[in-house]
Write a protein that holds these residues in place. Structure first.
Motif, PDB file in Angstrom:
ATOM      1  N   SER A  68       0.848  -1.188   0.000  1.00 54.12           N
ATOM      2  CA  SER A  68       0.000   0.000   0.000  1.00 54.12           C
ATOM      3  C   SER A  68       0.887   1.242   0.000  1.00 54.12           C
ATOM      4  N   THR A  69       0.251   2.366   0.113  1.00 55.86           N
ATOM      5  CA  THR A  69       1.033   3.608   0.085  1.00 55.86           C
ATOM      6  C   THR A  69       1.790   3.838   1.391  1.00 55.86           C
ATOM      7  N   GLU A  70       1.584   2.959   2.346  1.00 56.82           N
ATOM      8  CA  GLU A  70       2.278   3.122   3.633  1.00 56.82           C
ATOM      9  C   GLU A  70       3.785   3.043   3.442  1.00 56.82           C
ATOM     10  N   ARG A  71       4.193   2.342   2.360  1.00 58.03           N
ATOM     11  CA  ARG A  71       5.637   2.203   2.188  1.00 58.03           C
ATOM     12  C   ARG A  71       6.300   3.523   1.824  1.00 58.03           C
ATOM     13  N   ASP A  72       5.484   4.464   1.363  1.00 56.31           N
ATOM     14  CA  ASP A  72       6.082   5.745   1.000  1.00 56.31           C
ATOM     15  C   ASP A  72       6.711   6.436   2.191  1.00 56.31           C
ATOM     16  N   PHE A  73       6.229   6.056   3.388  1.00 54.44           N
ATOM     17  CA  PHE A  73       6.830   6.664   4.571  1.00 54.44           C
ATOM     18  C   PHE A  73       8.284   6.260   4.734  1.00 54.44           C
ATOM     19  N   PHE A  74       8.639   5.148   4.126  1.00 56.02           N
ATOM     20  CA  PHE A  74       9.996   4.646   4.314  1.00 56.02           C
ATOM     21  C   PHE A  74      10.883   4.954   3.119  1.00 56.02           C
ATOM     22  N   PHE A  75      10.396   5.815   2.231  1.00 56.30           N
ATOM     23  CA  PHE A  75      11.169   6.080   1.033  1.00 56.30           C
ATOM     24  C   PHE A  75      12.333   7.016   1.345  1.00 56.30           C
ATOM     25  N   HIS A  76      13.475   6.625   0.833  1.00 53.64           N
ATOM     26  CA  HIS A  76      14.693   7.365   1.124  1.00 53.64           C
ATOM     27  C   HIS A  76      15.134   8.059  -0.153  1.00 53.64           C
ATOM     28  N   GLU A  77      14.985   9.417  -0.200  1.00 46.85           N
ATOM     29  CA  GLU A  77      15.216  10.097  -1.478  1.00 46.85           C
ATOM     30  C   GLU A  77      16.653  10.033  -1.951  1.00 46.85           C
ATOM     31  N   GLU A  78      17.559  10.138  -1.005  1.00 45.27           N
ATOM     32  CA  GLU A  78      18.968  10.221  -1.441  1.00 45.27           C
ATOM     33  C   GLU A  78      19.388   9.016  -2.237  1.00 45.27           C
ATOM     34  N   THR A  79      18.935   7.851  -1.807  1.00 45.61           N
ATOM     35  CA  THR A  79      19.370   6.644  -2.491  1.00 45.61           C
ATOM     36  C   THR A  79      18.276   6.054  -3.368  1.00 45.61           C
ATOM     37  N   ASN A  80      17.105   6.722  -3.419  1.00 44.37           N
ATOM     38  CA  ASN A  80      15.999   6.280  -4.269  1.00 44.37           C
ATOM     39  C   ASN A  80      15.581   4.838  -3.974  1.00 44.37           C
ATOM     40  N   GLU A  81      15.534   4.514  -2.697  1.00 42.12           N
ATOM     41  CA  GLU A  81      15.109   3.175  -2.330  1.00 42.12           C
ATOM     42  C   GLU A  81      14.284   3.283  -1.047  1.00 42.12           C
ATOM     43  N   TYR A  82      13.638   2.159  -0.735  1.00 39.91           N
ATOM     44  CA  TYR A  82      12.845   2.105   0.490  1.00 39.91           C
ATOM     45  C   TYR A  82      13.704   1.485   1.577  1.00 39.91           C
ATOM     46  N   PHE A  83      13.873   2.150   2.690  1.00 36.71           N
ATOM     47  CA  PHE A  83      14.756   1.657   3.741  1.00 36.71           C
ATOM     48  C   PHE A  83      13.940   1.221   4.951  1.00 36.71           C
ATOM     49  N   PHE A  84      14.182  -0.001   5.402  1.00 36.74           N
ATOM     50  CA  PHE A  84      13.526  -0.503   6.605  1.00 36.74           C
ATOM     51  C   PHE A  84      14.599  -0.909   7.605  1.00 36.74           C
ATOM     52  N   ASP A  85      14.426  -0.462   8.810  1.00 37.13           N
ATOM     53  CA  ASP A  85      15.426  -0.753   9.827  1.00 37.13           C
ATOM     54  C   ASP A  85      15.015  -2.010  10.587  1.00 37.13           C
ATOM     55  N   ARG A  86      14.859  -3.115   9.882  1.00 40.35           N
ATOM     56  CA  ARG A  86      14.377  -4.344  10.523  1.00 40.35           C
ATOM     57  C   ARG A  86      15.323  -5.495  10.222  1.00 40.35           C
ATOM     58  N   ASP A  87      14.944  -6.662  10.700  1.00 39.62           N
ATOM     59  CA  ASP A  87      15.774  -7.850  10.556  1.00 39.62           C
ATOM     60  C   ASP A  87      15.726  -8.367   9.111  1.00 39.62           C
ATOM     61  N   PRO A  88      16.863  -8.414   8.435  1.00 38.17           N
ATOM     62  CA  PRO A  88      16.833  -8.871   7.035  1.00 38.17           C
ATOM     63  C   PRO A  88      16.537 -10.355   6.887  1.00 38.17           C
ATOM     64  N   ASP A  89      16.923 -11.162   7.875  1.00 36.85           N
ATOM     65  CA  ASP A  89      16.684 -12.595   7.732  1.00 36.85           C
ATOM     66  C   ASP A  89      15.197 -12.911   7.711  1.00 36.85           C
ATOM     67  N   ILE A  90      14.471 -12.298   8.599  1.00 38.41           N
ATOM     68  CA  ILE A  90      13.042 -12.564   8.620  1.00 38.41           C
ATOM     69  C   ILE A  90      12.361 -11.878   7.436  1.00 38.41           C
ATOM     70  N   PHE A  91      12.924 -10.756   7.009  1.00 39.55           N
ATOM     71  CA  PHE A  91      12.329 -10.042   5.879  1.00 39.55           C
ATOM     72  C   PHE A  91      12.325 -10.899   4.630  1.00 39.55           C
ATOM     73  N   ARG A  92      13.339 -11.755   4.544  1.00 43.15           N
ATOM     74  CA  ARG A  92      13.428 -12.643   3.387  1.00 43.15           C
ATOM     75  C   ARG A  92      12.140 -13.466   3.259  1.00 43.15           C
ATOM     76  N   HIS A  93      11.651 -13.966   4.395  1.00 44.31           N
ATOM     77  CA  HIS A  93      10.447 -14.798   4.331  1.00 44.31           C
ATOM     78  C   HIS A  93       9.236 -13.970   3.972  1.00 44.31           C
ATOM     79  N   ILE A  94       9.235 -12.747   4.501  1.00 43.87           N
ATOM     80  CA  ILE A  94       8.086 -11.901   4.206  1.00 43.87           C
ATOM     81  C   ILE A  94       8.042 -11.577   2.724  1.00 43.87           C
TER      82      ILE A  94
END
Lengths: 590, 233
Positions: A68-94
């Protein structure tokens, strides 16, 4: 519906061309495709680990954070990517969930951490795939129990709240002896007295030496009758007091009296009171003696003190069917061998095998490899069969027992799992239902359009279960109405109801001009409907569909109604009026 | 007295016979002796068919899809069928998910045969994409040809009433039970009658491809609906 199948929707819609030549009515217009979002790669940077995926993959589940548009809150303009400060291992499953539509639970992850990540990304755990669902639920339950145990321990270590009533305080003291010193003391005292009472019962029967004026040896119980009686009285008094206190303190007295432990308590102290009542009656003294056997049940009171005993009892109870089967197969073998041994030993002189039931004892003793030796076969045949019996005894008993033990543990776990699955099924369905609504709106509207095309092709509509049942009931109700008047009165009503339903459903689509066709078919339709009206009483399964059929069903209806003959003109005039009225309704519906 | 002796002797014989048989059975059970040759072991059929489609350029040339469209199509296809081919069972499952209320398996079977142009029992990506190309981007003639091919179950060039009845029943099966108005037994047959009345010009009981195309081209409704799905992709 799995989002993966959404990929096949264009194919299903294209295949709908196969229905077109068959359908005789125009198809609804397909939904307009909104301008599609830019199809491109999205970069998701999770604590330094970069994940990339298509935008459309994420948008398959618009209810989640990433879709949804909620991800826009995590958009990082400098690097043009979405940044999440969470666990990458579990993110893989998600992320895999978005890709494949199935959510898996990794065994090595902590359940609490996993739950947190799911909650953060807006994914409900009920959609975990079947392969991992059980494991997930088990771990979750374990965790919850552990937390609960910790809480309970903390709670029990705290000072009890002051505003507990005496009754609740008493009950608490009985159930958790560790709460207060008084409860602990009581716990140990009762345990001690149970042991004393059981020991006394045992020692009572030991022969204690010969009295000078008697020839026979006496048991200790008879010799020191008074001492034992006092001991017994003391024990029973303590047990009675304990039982009464528990009864008073129990939150639900009825439930408490039904419970196993209270029954044991009652059975344990009853013999004493019965003995008090009928001491001098010799006739019932025999019965009284047998009653004293029940005093041994006091040993079961230990199960309040020992969790292991409780588990054993529960185990035996749940293993009952396996044990029953073992018993049954043993009985079969015993009967067979006893019969054989009896007939084998019939010839020999002074044989102990006087009857088949007498041979049962031999068979049991031999098969369980006890071999007392009080009954032995003497003939050769008897010995042959006797050896077969003992060999098969080893097999029959020794082999299934480990199998039964392992079977039991497996079945026990399985039945627990089945119970769990059944209990979890409801929440799983609920979860799935929530997710099932998730396929993107354009997908849903296209799917609906496809189903509408099918409806148009077959000139039938989809209805849900309840409406279908209601229709069947309607038809059967109208079946009963015999008079024409009532049928006339009911039919416009029926007409209007079904046509209004039609009106509601079809108002969303605007059909291309079919009016000419309609009007031309009105005249054709007149006859069949009139016929159907008058034949209401006769053939009823035709009436409802014919009345409510679409106005633009072509010659097919003409050919249908040709065999249906009856009509009466006076009738027809009324019906045509009603019909044209209904036709007007239909036209305006468009 | 004599009878008692006979009894014991008879029992002795019986006992010995039983003993012999039991030992043979025991040895047979232990696998030392085998009586018959039936030691069939199940062989695990490894059916890992992998199929790689032709190159993108060739497919682009053969179909009327653009490169991007082919890419999207293939990604979806490969996601659902990692092995690269669809067999009939998977096809039926996928199609059944779109029609939850009814039984789509019969129609899916006919559809599968229509897509499986080389009749090898599986639909590869090429078959899939060729079929879609005709359905979505083909001329009216090609589309009608495809539809005729679908109805003509035995591919003999004629649609008989039985074939049409099968197709019709399959379509009505997809509606399921809960319909309004209530589906009756003879509805498919009536529909087939209508169809034949419309299509079969020379009333010979079969519909040929020419009759079919002629009649469809003269029917406004059908012509209009043929253009319905053009913007699906």
């Amino acid at each position: 519906m799995a989002a993966g199948v959404a990929a096949w929707l264009p194919f299903a819609r294209a295949a709908a061309i196969g229905w077109m030549p068959v359908a005789s009515t125009p198809m609804p217009i397909p939904p307009q495709e909104k301008t599609k979002g830019k199809d491109g790669l999205i970069i998701l940077n999770v604590s330094g680990t970069k994940f990339q995926t298509w935008r459309t993959t994420l948008e398959r589940y618009p209810d989640t954070l990433l879709g949804s548009t909620e991800r826009d809150f995590f958009f990082h303009e400098e690097t043009n990517e979405y940044f999440f400060d969470r666990d990458p291992d579990i993110f893989r499953h998600i992320l895999n969930f978005f890709r494949t539509g199935k959510l898996h639970y990794p065994r090595q992850e902590c359940i609490a951490a996993y739950d947190e990540e799911l909650a953060f990304f807006g994914i409900i755990p009920e959609i975990i795939g079947d392969c991992c669902y059980e494991e997930y639920k088990d771990r979750r339950r374990e965790n919850a129990e552990r937390l609960q145990d910790d809480e309970e321990m903390d709670m029990s270590n705290d000072a009890p709240p002051v505003n507990l009533t005496y009754r609740e305080f008493l009950w608490r003291a009985f159930e958790n002896p560790h709460t207060s010193t008084l409860a602990l003391v009581f716990y140990y005292v009762t345990g001690f007295f149970i042991a004393i009472s059981v020991m006394a019962n045992v020692v009572e029967t030991v022969p204690c030496g010969v009295l000078p004026n008697r020839s026979k040896e006496m048991s200790c119980g008879d010799r020191y009758a008074l001492a034992f009686f006092c001991l017994d009285t003391a024990c029973v008094m303590i047990f009675t007091v304990e039982y009464l206190l528990r009864l008073i303190a129990a939150p639900s007295r009825y439930k408490f009296m039904k419970s196993v432990m209270s029954v044991i308590d009652v059975v344990a102290i009853m013999p004493y009171y019965i003995g008090l009542v009928m001491t001098d009656n010799d006739q019932v003294s025999g019965a009284f003696v047998t009653l004293r056997v029940f005093r041994v049940f006091r040993i079961f009171k230990f199960s309040r003190h020992s969790a292991g005993l409780r588990i054993l009892g529960y185990t035996l109870k749940s293993c009952a069917s396996e044990l029953g089967f073992l018993l049954f197969s043993l009985t079969m073998a015993i009967i067979i061998f006893a019969t054989v041994m009896f007939y084998a030993e019939k010839g020999s002189t002074a044989s102990k095998f006087t009857s088949i039931p007498a041979a049962f004892w031999y068979t049991i003793v031999t098969m369980t490899t006890l071999g007392y030796g009080d009954m032995v076969p003497k003939t050769i045949v008897g010995k042959v069969f006797g050896s077969i019996c003992s060999l098969s005894g080893v097999l029959v008993i020794a082999l299934p027992v480990p199998v039964i033990v392992s079977n039991f543990s497996r079945i026990y776990h399985q039945s627990q799992r089945a119970e769990k699955r059944r209990a979890q099924r409801a929440s799983k369905e609920a979860g799935r239902a929530l997710v099932a609504k998730a396929p993107s709106p354009p997908f849903e509207s296209q799917h609906n359009h496809l189903l509408h095309c099918l409806e148009k092709t077959t000139n039938h509509e989809f209805v849900d279960e309840q409406t279908f049942q209601a229709n069947c009931m309607e038809i059967s109700v109208m079946n009963k109405s015999g008079s024409r008047a009532s049928s006339l009165s009911s039919s416009p009503h029926g007409l209007s109801s079904c046509c209004s339903r039609r009106h509601r459903k079809k108002s969303s689509f605007s059909l291309p001009s079919t009016n000419n066709q309609e009007l031309s078919t009105i005249q054709i339709r007149e006859r069949p409907v009139a016929n159907s009206r008058s034949s209401l009483n006769a053939k009823l399964d035709e009436t409802v569909p014919l009345k409510c059929d679409k106005p633009y069903i072509t010659p097919s209806m003409v050919s249908l109604s040709a065999p249906v003959v009856t009509s009466s003109d006076g009738h027809g005039s009324i019906t045509t009026a009603a019909y044209s009225q209904s036709n007007i309704v239909r036209v305006s519906a468009l | 007295m004599l009878s008692a002796i006979w009894e014991t002797e008879g029992l002795q014989t019986v006992g010995i016979v039983v003993l012999v048989f039991a030992s043979i059975k025991l040895l047979h059970l232990l696998g030392l002796i085998s009586f018959s040759e039936d030691s069939v072991e199940d062989e695990l059929e490894l059916s890992t068919v992998r199929h790689r489609p032709e190159g993108l350029e060739q497919l682009e040339a053969q179909t009327s899809f653009s490169r991007k469209e082919l890419q999207i199509l293939y990604r979806g296809f490969k996601n659902e069928c990692p092995s690269g081919v669809v067999n009939e069972e998977t096809f039926k499952d996928i199609y059944a998910q779109f029609f939850p209320q009814g039984d789509a398996s019969t129609y899916a079977h006919f559809l599968f045969n229509a897509f499986d142009t080389d009749h090898n029992g599986s639909v590869s990506f090429e078959d899939f994409v060729m079929g879609l190309s005709i359905l979505l981007r083909g001329t009216i003639q090609e589309k009608l040809n495809w539809a005729f091919n679908l109805y003509d179950i035995n591919k003999d060039g004629y649609i008989t009433k039985e074939e049409m009845l099968d197709i019709m029943k399959a379509i009505y099966d997809m509606m399921g039970k809960c319909t309004y108005p209530v589906l009756r037994e003879e509805t498919p047959r009536q529909h087939v009658e209508v169809f034949f009345q419309k299509m079969d010009k020379n009333k010979d009981g079969v519909v040929t491809i020419d009759e079919f195309i002629d009649c469809c081209q003269n029917d406004e409704n059908i012509m209009r609906s043929m253009h319905l799905f053009e913007n699906v992709l």
